[in-house]
Design an enzyme around this catalytic site. Structure first.
Site, mmCIF file in Angstrom:
data_model
loop_
_atom_site.group_PDB
_atom_site.id
_atom_site.type_symbol
_atom_site.label_atom_id
_atom_site.label_comp_id
_atom_site.label_asym_id
_atom_site.label_seq_id
_atom_site.Cartn_x
_atom_site.Cartn_y
_atom_site.Cartn_z
ATOM 1 N N GLU A 1 -0.523 -5.249 6.150
ATOM 2 C CA GLU A 1 0.878 -5.543 5.780
ATOM 3 C C GLU A 1 1.765 -6.340 6.298
ATOM 4 O OE1 GLU A 1 1.359 -0.874 3.942
ATOM 5 O OE2 GLU A 1 2.208 -1.423 6.000
ATOM 6 N N SER B 1 2.224 5.252 -2.005
ATOM 7 C CA SER B 1 2.506 5.923 -2.844
ATOM 8 C C SER B 1 4.066 5.228 -3.770
ATOM 9 C CB SER B 1 3.002 7.400 -2.567
ATOM 10 O OG SER B 1 4.135 7.516 -1.650
ATOM 11 N N GLY C 1 2.600 4.303 7.761
ATOM 12 C CA GLY C 1 2.250 5.688 7.468
ATOM 13 C C GLY C 1 0.794 5.906 6.675
ATOM 14 N N GLY C 2 0.341 4.839 6.108
ATOM 15 C CA GLY C 2 -0.987 4.775 5.535
ATOM 16 C C GLY C 2 -1.900 4.115 6.274
ATOM 17 N N THR D 1 0.806 -1.066 0.306
ATOM 18 C CA THR D 1 0.044 0.074 0.070
ATOM 19 C C THR D 1 0.818 1.163 0.026
ATOM 20 O OG1 THR D 1 -1.620 -1.161 1.324
ATOM 21 C CG2 THR D 1 -1.668 1.069 1.309
#
Length: 243
Positions: free
Chosen positions: A119, A39, A112-113, A37
């Site tokens: 994850e 950017s 961070g997301g 997940t």
């Protein structure tokens, strides 16, 4: 010489890693792949999708770490499964993701997301873990700069905060953007962002935080050491392997 932006570095790292893994035969048709997940992970997902579209990869079975990645796979035509599906059997050949911090020993901070739980489930059940990142994610020490996410049961926020403070952490409840109140994860939980005045041992702290009642998971990733691809401003890519 052109200096790459942070976003350009993320794209370079993702494409370089996927291309190298396919060239080396570490991504192959029929593989069970965990897709991360964020950017940096998204360009990797798109790159895998490109190979599928070209016919260079067939029979790929993906397990994703968030709604964001599931939506991207749907758009790109990558079939998505659960670790529980019989065809997956609870184990993946490879997982690809980004990271928020990477130390010299290939320990990670992720989340961070706010997708750290899924994850970790995916990436701790993968035979091989690959991390792609831009140069800003490489650090010497952990715990003092990028806040460590700790996913918690909302009803345990105060006792968990007290326990984390006893470990030396300063804790801030993550608040939503364009939403009143705390961030709610894909699993219906809340996030405490934690920092320390001095660097901490990530492997030791991962276990100590996970032992706190009310903690669902923390964002230290130390138990499945990855191969890391870090893109630099000058267009080079460092390949960092566990020591």
């Amino acid at each position: 010489m052109k200096t790459l932006t942070q976003n350009e570095q993320k794209i370079l790292a993702a494409r370089f890693a996927v291309d190298a893994l396919i060239k080396d035969g570490k991504i192959f048709s029929g593989m069970k792949i965990g897709l991360g997940t964020g950017s940096t992970a998204m360009p990797a997902v798109e790159c895998v999708a490109g190979y599928i579209k070209q016919g260079a990869l067939t029979g790929i079975k993906a397990v994703v770490t968030s709604f964001q990645t599931a939506n991207a796979c749907q758009e790109f035509g990558i079939p998505v499964y659960s670790l529980n599906d019989r065809i997956i059997g609870g184990k993946l050949d490879l997982a690809i993701d980004g990271a928020d911090e990477i130390d010299p020993y290939c320990n990670l901070i992720k989340g961070g997301g706010a997708a750290l739980l899924r994850e970790k489930i995916v990436e701790y059940n993968a035979v091989r873990l690959v991390i792609v990142a831009d140069s800003t994610k490489s650090v010497l020490h952990m715990g003092t700069k990028f806040a460590l996410p700790v996913e918690i049961i909302g009803d345990a926020r105060i006792p968990v905060t007290i326990a984390l403070e006893k470990l030396g952490a300063k804790c801030i409840l993550r608040e939503g953007v364009r939403k009143c109140g705390p961030v709610i994860t894909d699993n219906g939980n809340q996030i405490l962002d934690c920092t320390w005045e001095k660097p901490v041992d990530p492997a030791e702290m991962e276990d100590r935080i996970d032992d706190i009642v009310g903690v669902v998971e923390d964002g230290f990733f130390t138990k499945n050491k990855p191969v890391v691809f870090i893109a630099k401003e000058d267009g080079s890519v460092e390949v960092r392997k566990p020591q």
